[in-house]
Motif scaffolding. Structure first.
Motif, mmCIF file in Angstrom:
data_model
loop_
_atom_site.group_PDB
_atom_site.id
_atom_site.type_symbol
_atom_site.label_atom_id
_atom_site.label_comp_id
_atom_site.label_asym_id
_atom_site.label_seq_id
_atom_site.Cartn_x
_atom_site.Cartn_y
_atom_site.Cartn_z
ATOM 1 N N ARG A 456 -81.581 19.075 -64.846
ATOM 2 C CA ARG A 456 -80.975 20.390 -65.119
ATOM 3 C C ARG A 456 -80.582 21.086 -63.819
ATOM 4 N N ARG A 457 -81.464 21.012 -62.820
ATOM 5 C CA ARG A 457 -81.167 21.674 -61.552
ATOM 6 C C ARG A 457 -79.998 20.983 -60.857
ATOM 7 N N ALA A 458 -79.934 19.644 -60.981
ATOM 8 C CA ALA A 458 -78.811 18.915 -60.402
ATOM 9 C C ALA A 458 -77.494 19.332 -61.060
ATOM 10 N N VAL A 459 -77.501 19.489 -62.379
ATOM 11 C CA VAL A 459 -76.293 19.919 -63.099
ATOM 12 C C VAL A 459 -75.869 21.309 -62.656
ATOM 13 N N THR A 460 -76.826 22.222 -62.530
ATOM 14 C CA THR A 460 -76.512 23.594 -62.122
ATOM 15 C C THR A 460 -75.850 23.612 -60.749
ATOM 16 N N ARG A 461 -76.390 22.850 -59.796
ATOM 17 C CA ARG A 461 -75.831 22.849 -58.442
ATOM 18 C C ARG A 461 -74.444 22.206 -58.425
ATOM 19 N N LEU A 462 -74.270 21.131 -59.203
ATOM 20 C CA LEU A 462 -72.954 20.475 -59.231
ATOM 21 C C LEU A 462 -71.893 21.378 -59.867
ATOM 22 N N ARG A 463 -72.257 22.110 -60.893
ATOM 23 C CA ARG A 463 -71.292 23.049 -61.494
ATOM 24 C C ARG A 463 -70.861 24.089 -60.460
ATOM 25 N N ARG A 464 -71.841 24.566 -59.670
ATOM 26 C CA ARG A 464 -71.527 25.562 -58.644
ATOM 27 C C ARG A 464 -70.605 24.972 -57.580
ATOM 28 N N LEU A 465 -70.866 23.729 -57.197
ATOM 29 C CA LEU A 465 -70.018 23.073 -56.201
ATOM 30 C C LEU A 465 -68.601 22.867 -56.728
ATOM 31 N N LEU A 466 -68.489 22.502 -57.994
ATOM 32 C CA LEU A 466 -67.151 22.330 -58.577
ATOM 33 C C LEU A 466 -66.365 23.634 -58.577
ATOM 34 N N ALA A 467 -67.067 24.725 -58.874
ATOM 35 C CA ALA A 467 -66.405 26.026 -58.907
ATOM 36 C C ALA A 467 -65.916 26.430 -57.521
ATOM 37 N N GLU A 468 -66.609 25.974 -56.474
ATOM 38 C CA GLU A 468 -66.243 26.349 -55.106
ATOM 39 C C GLU A 468 -65.287 25.362 -54.463
ATOM 40 N N ALA A 469 -65.136 24.146 -55.038
ATOM 41 C CA ALA A 469 -64.367 23.083 -54.395
ATOM 42 C C ALA A 469 -62.872 23.378 -54.421
ATOM 43 N N ASP A 470 -62.163 22.816 -53.442
ATOM 44 C CA ASP A 470 -60.707 22.931 -53.361
ATOM 45 C C ASP A 470 -60.091 22.067 -54.465
ATOM 46 N N PRO A 471 -59.336 22.672 -55.399
ATOM 47 C CA PRO A 471 -58.757 21.883 -56.499
ATOM 48 C C PRO A 471 -57.835 20.774 -56.017
ATOM 49 N N ALA A 472 -57.303 20.928 -54.808
ATOM 50 C CA ALA A 472 -56.379 19.921 -54.303
ATOM 51 C C ALA A 472 -57.101 18.684 -53.762
ATOM 52 N N ASP A 473 -58.377 18.783 -53.549
ATOM 53 C CA ASP A 473 -59.143 17.651 -53.005
ATOM 54 C C ASP A 473 -59.594 16.763 -54.169
ATOM 55 N N ALA A 478 -63.388 14.290 -57.968
ATOM 56 C CA ALA A 478 -63.839 13.128 -58.743
ATOM 57 C C ALA A 478 -65.301 12.803 -58.444
ATOM 58 N N LEU A 479 -65.681 12.928 -57.160
ATOM 59 C CA LEU A 479 -67.079 12.650 -56.788
ATOM 60 C C LEU A 479 -68.031 13.608 -57.493
ATOM 61 N N LEU A 480 -67.684 14.900 -57.468
ATOM 62 C CA LEU A 480 -68.555 15.889 -58.098
ATOM 63 C C LEU A 480 -68.599 15.701 -59.605
ATOM 64 N N ARG A 481 -67.451 15.407 -60.210
ATOM 65 C CA ARG A 481 -67.436 15.197 -61.659
ATOM 66 C C ARG A 481 -68.198 13.936 -62.052
ATOM 67 N N GLY A 482 -68.115 12.895 -61.228
ATOM 68 C CA GLY A 482 -68.875 11.679 -61.520
ATOM 69 C C GLY A 482 -70.370 11.958 -61.515
ATOM 70 N N GLY A 483 -70.830 12.719 -60.528
ATOM 71 C CA GLY A 483 -72.250 13.080 -60.484
ATOM 72 C C GLY A 483 -72.645 13.963 -61.647
ATOM 73 N N LEU A 484 -71.785 14.938 -61.976
ATOM 74 C CA LEU A 484 -72.071 15.838 -63.086
ATOM 75 C C LEU A 484 -72.169 15.066 -64.397
ATOM 76 N N ALA A 485 -71.228 14.138 -64.627
ATOM 77 C CA ALA A 485 -71.273 13.339 -65.862
ATOM 78 C C ALA A 485 -72.561 12.516 -65.931
ATOM 79 N N HIS A 486 -72.973 11.989 -64.786
ATOM 80 C CA HIS A 486 -74.208 11.179 -64.744
ATOM 81 C C HIS A 486 -75.417 11.999 -65.193
ATOM 82 N N TYR A 487 -75.584 13.188 -64.620
ATOM 83 C CA TYR A 487 -76.764 13.995 -64.956
ATOM 84 C C TYR A 487 -76.647 14.630 -66.339
ATOM 85 N N LEU A 488 -75.438 14.928 -66.790
ATOM 86 C CA LEU A 488 -75.268 15.410 -68.160
ATOM 87 C C LEU A 488 -75.697 14.346 -69.167
ATOM 88 N N SER A 489 -75.393 13.089 -68.868
ATOM 89 C CA SER A 489 -75.820 12.014 -69.784
ATOM 90 C C SER A 489 -77.335 11.866 -69.775
#
Length: 987
Positions: A456-473, A478-489
């Motif tokens: 749960r804590r990993a998901v919370t931090r990854l969501r925060r990182l996604l919100a702060e990340a540059d959409p153009a990167d 993809a790296l952050l979403r891959g990690g988020l999908a892993h911990y959501l599963s």
């Protein structure tokens, strides 16, 4: 103190109270007893003795209670005088008469002639001792006497001599002498220490040490306190926090708990009580304690000497004084620790702010100057932060996080990374100071969270990182979403996980090959295993693409993950014999690349595959090896680390090695907070329910979690349904099974076991209803059972999407056979051939289920009139169930034997159905051993010893250990035993 707190203080003290009551029984029978009750201040000695004196008064005993006081030698015989005065004031005519005939004792009373005078002269002392002995003997002729001398650590010299005298000369008098003392006040030179050592050599003197509460006892105690005050029950977090700080001391726990409810951290009254012991010290000794409090619970000798600033001779003397007063105790060969953590808290809180900062700065300076292995980054970070040296604290926190990960402590690693991130903006050039970027450090914190089991804590931090990340990167996205999908599963948020993993894949082009795309594809393949394939998407194709890209990019983690997913997919469709090698290769690849999480996933599926194919010994060895690796690397609470621990337990449960399973489950928590803890806790119910143990507390904690966690509900409610059926409660059983089945999706093989249990409930209802002539209830059971069996057959044969299921697993086939046999029982057609099929299906090694199937087979044969075959199966089932210690099944078989007249004297198992292990335990019980001593002698856990004793009492139909020992001797149950199992002669 109210009744609730008084009774609460006696929680977990059953054996101690039994020992005191036994001493009272011996005294009443004409054999004087002396019991010395020790324990730390607040441990509950007075409450324990108070319970005994209440019992004594209820039995008509004379009770005399005297209290020592911290007055030194100024008032000799104070507790004796206190006891006699209180007894005389109570109006007891026998005591008043006995005192009137003994002038030397009259002098101890406030209205006596010469009260307070010199009673310590040798001649007078001899007369007084004789008078006390005569008084106790005279009173004991009419009624047993209990004499309590409280707080002997404050006793004067004359009282200590009286204690010694009475302990030596009391023999046939009907007297029970109880003395209490504080263990933590008996420093090395305390005059009571040698007296206790001397008295304990006497045959009629026994010692009782009132130990701190364990976690479960603290939970029960705090729950009792809240109930007495009509407050809301304590949460798991509160219980854990109070237990850690109180270290199981009941008085401290009560004070901390009450204060926490009003927002107070350390109650002032408790702090004053703790600090009173420090205030007696000399100034150098006090300085040492203050310096030690800043170090933490433990401190190295050399470091403490440096921080205190004392010369060598003064430091030696100060440390000797502190240790003799048991404020600090030696910790190994190089340092000290506080006798109690709360004492450190109180001393630390009492420091002046400037003094505290100065001491922390001194520690930090010394740690910074230390070289090599002696420098502890975690300690440096702590002291630097407390000394307001932010740059040093920041760099040390990052280093401490890395050290914690290398040492296999992911939870601690996350805490260090989290502190470093909170200081990032307060430090000049943080990247130069640590050699890492903020993003890298945040990803390190995410990894540590996942490894510690906190997805749960990993998901919370990854969501925060996604919100702060540059959409153009795109690569970062993809790296952050891959990690988020892993911990959501991991959290079973599968639909969101699938959507996020698809987003990650879509963000990256097919070429060139990158870690991020391989990782996204591997995560997507893993999720498809759980949710079923998307339309037009082939899981093998996704996994093989991930493997190809990972190999091209040199990314071992995604390759290993995709190999595992591919193996699980093949196993479910093709029963591929090469899958085990595929799992092994994936595990080796992941471990070599440093990805332990994927390595553990591969290890789990390899052991699970062996288990499913009936190789239980191979599965046990594989799981044990993986669990050792898991624990060595601090991953016991990660997702697959926890799952492997549960699997190892489950394999030994199936093998019938319940002693081993019990040792494994001894580490499974009862008071649970996190989902992973609850899942592990639920597995312990397999053995606890099968053995008929009390699961009330575990159920209470799991019940608060199972609505939020499907796995906890599946395991716990399925097993609690079985427990209800052993007690004849079909309604509760069906409530549990219905709730679980309503949440399980279609085509889920896990449903088959629950369906078999539900059909057991319906069959019991139908049988009872037909016997009572209740046709309506029997027909209702038949109507409910049909759809359940049809669902079990469908789940066993069909996968999601309508594909035929290629591999169900031996256990799955066995549960389906059990469901078929139970369904026939619902219909009133208890068919031996169906129970034979179930028995054969479980015969790959599932010992308990073989015995349960054999029970029903014997019943079905008896109903058909084949008594000889029924007797054979019944006798074998009884031997199997007895060997396991499966008390509910033994009871059911005993009932069947009586009802069907299958039991006969020459066929009944010898020794009341006791197993070999239980006969070993019974022999030790007969020798007077307690559970800890039995456990040590037989190399089992105290909990397992307790279970064996409970089973023995049940089988012998007796209420106490004493009665069990007596029956064992009377019926010759020990005659065929050799020397004591694990006996005293063993080195």
């Amino acid at each position: 103190m109210g009744d609730g707190e008084r009774s609460g203080m006696l929680i977990g003290r059953r054996s101690e109270l039994s020992a005191l009551t036994g001493a009272l029984d011996r005294a009443a029978a004409g054999s004087a007893s002396v019991v010395l009750v020790g324990g730390d201040a607040g441990a509950g000695k007075s409450h324990l003795v108070g319970a005994l004196t209440r019992t004594a008064r209820e039995r008509g005993c004379a009770v005399l209670i005297g209290q020592c006081a911290e007055l030194g030698e100024s008032m000799p015989y104070l507790p004796l005088a206190d006891a006699l005065w209180a007894g005389a004031a109570s109006g007891d005519p026998a005591l008043r008469s006995a005192l009137e005939s003994r002038p030397v004792l009259r002098r101890l009373l406030p209205d006596g002639d010469g009260a307070g005078g010199d009673l310590t002269g040798e001649l007078v002392q001899q007369r007084l001792f004789g008078a006390v002995l005569g008084l106790l003997g005279e009173l004991g002729r009419d009624q047993p006497v209990v004499l309590v001398l409280e707080d002997l650590h404050w006793a004067d010299r004359s009282t200590r001599h009286l204690l010694t005298f009475l302990s030596r000369v009391l023999q046939r008098e009907r007297v029970c002498l109880i003395g209490t003392y504080r263990s933590d006040d008996l420093h090395r030179r305390h005059p009571l220490r040698p007296i206790i050592a001397e008295l304990l050599r006497l045959p009629d003197v026994r010692a009782i040490e009132v130990a701190p509460f364990g976690l479960s006892e603290t939970a029960e105690f705090l729950t009792a306190l809240s109930a007495a005050s009509r407050d809301v029950p304590p949460t798991a977090e509160e219980i854990g926090r109070v237990h850690r700080r109180s270290e199981g001391n009941p008085f401290y726990a009560a004070e901390l708990y009450t204060a926490s409810r009003s927002g107070e951290d350390l109650p002032s009254g408790l702090a004053d009580l703790l600090l009173a012991r420090v205030e007696r010290l000399s100034e150098p000794a006090s300085l040492v304690v203050r310096a030690a409090s800043v170090a933490g619970d433990r401190v190295r000798d050399a470091l403490l000497r440096q921080v205190s600033g004392l010369d060598e001779a003064t430091a030696d003397e100060a440390l000797r004084e502190v240790v003799s007063h048991r404020l600090l105790v030696p910790d190994g060969t190089e340092g000290y620790r506080f006798r109690h953590a709360l004492l450190r808290e109180a001393v630390y809180a009492d420091l002046l702010p400037g003094e505290r900062t100065r001491l922390h700065a001194t520690y930090a300076s010394l740690l910074s100057a230390a070289a090599g292995r002696t420098r502890a980054a975690a300690a440096l970070a702590h002291h630097s932060f407390a000394a307001h040296d932010i740059p040093t604290a920041f760099a040390a926190s990052v280093e401490a996080g890395r050290e914690a990960e290398r040492m296999g402590a992911p939870h601690e690693a996350h805490e260090h990374y989290d502190r470093a991130l909170s200081l990032w903006d307060a430090v000049p050039d943080p990247e130069k100071a640590t050699g890492t970027t903020r993003l890298r450090l945040q990803l390190d914190a995410v990894r540590a969270s996942g490894r510690s089991g906190d997805a749960r804590r990993a998901v919370t931090r990854l969501r925060r990182l996604l919100a702060e990340a540059d959409p153009a990167d795109a690569r970062l996205g993809a790296l952050l979403r891959g990690g988020l999908a892993h911990y959501l599963s991991d959290l079973d948020h599968l639909e969101e996980a699938k959507a996020v993993s698809r987003e990650a894949i879509a963000m990256l082009p097919a070429g060139p090959p990158t870690y991020e795309r391989a990782n996204a594809l591997a995560t997507y393949a893993r999720i498809l295993l759980a949710v079923g394939e998307d339309e037009g998407v082939s899981l093998p194709a996704v996994a093989e693409e991930a493997i190809a890209i990972a190999r091209a990019a040199g990314a071992t983690e995604p390759e290993a993950s995709a190999l595992v997913s591919l193996g699980v997919h093949r196993e479910s469709r093709e029963a591929d014999p090469e899958v085990g090698a595929l799992f092994a290769r994936a595990g080796d690849l992941a471990i070599s690349g440093g990805d332990y999480q994927v390595g553990l996933r591969a290890a789990f599926h390899r052991a699970r595959m062996l288990f499913d194919h009936g190789d239980l010994q191979g599965a046990a060895a594989s799981a044990a090896e993986s669990v050792r690796f898991t624990l060595a690397h601090g991953l016991g609470w990660s997702m697959f680390g926890a799952t492997l621990r549960c699997l190892e337990f489950l394999i030994h449960y199936a093998l019938g090695d319940w002693d081993k399973a019990g040792r494994l489950s001894a580490d499974f928590p009862v008071q649970v907070v996190r989902p992973t803890e609850a899942q592990i806790s639920a597995y312990a119910l397999f053995v606890e329910v099968a053995r008929g143990e009390d699961v009330t507390e575990r159920r209470r904690w799991l019940e608060s979690v199972w609505d939020e966690d499907a796995l906890v509900a599946y395991i716990a409610r399925g097993l609690l349904a079985e427990r209800a059926l052993w007690h004849g409660d079909t309604e509760t059983a069906l409530g549990h099974t219905t709730a679980v089945l309503d949440e399980l999706p279609p085509f889920e093989t896990q449903a088959i076991r629950i369906i078999a249990t539900a059909l057991w409930a319906h069959a019991d209802r139908a049988v009872q209803a037909r016997a009572a002539g209740d046709t309506a209830t029997a027909e209702a059971a038949v109507r409910a059972a049909g759809p359940l069996l049809e669902r079990a057959r469908t789940d066993a044969s069909t996968m999601a999407g309508g594909r035929p299921r290629a591999w169900l697993g031996l256990e799955g086939h066995a549960w389906l056979a059990r469901a078929e046999a139970e369904h026939a029982r619902v219909l009133g057609k208890n068919d031996p051939s169906l129970w034979r099929a179930a028995l054969d299906a479980f015969s790959y090694g599932f010992t308990y289920e073989v015995a349960r199937s054999r029970w029903r087979l014997a019943e079905a044969l008896a109903e058909q009139g084949d008594r000889e075959a029924a007797q054979k199966e019944w006798r074998t089932a009884l031997e199997e169930a007895t060997s396991l210690g499966a008390a509910p099944l033994v009871s059911a078989l005993t009932d069947l034997g009586t009802r069907a007249r299958l039991e006969s004297r020459d066929q009944a198992p010898a020794g009341a159905g006791l197993t070999t292990r239980e006969r070993e335990v019974l022999r030790l019980v007969a020798e007077g051993r307690n559970n800890r001593e039995i456990a040590a002698a037989l190399f089992i856990s105290p909990k397992t010893a307790s279970v064996h004793v409970s089973n023995i009492l049940t089988k012998l139909n007796v209420a106490s250990r004493t009665a069990a020992a007596a029956k064992a001797r009377t019926e010759g149950l020990l005659a065929d035993q050799g020397p004591s199992a694990g006996g005293r002669g063993r080195g």
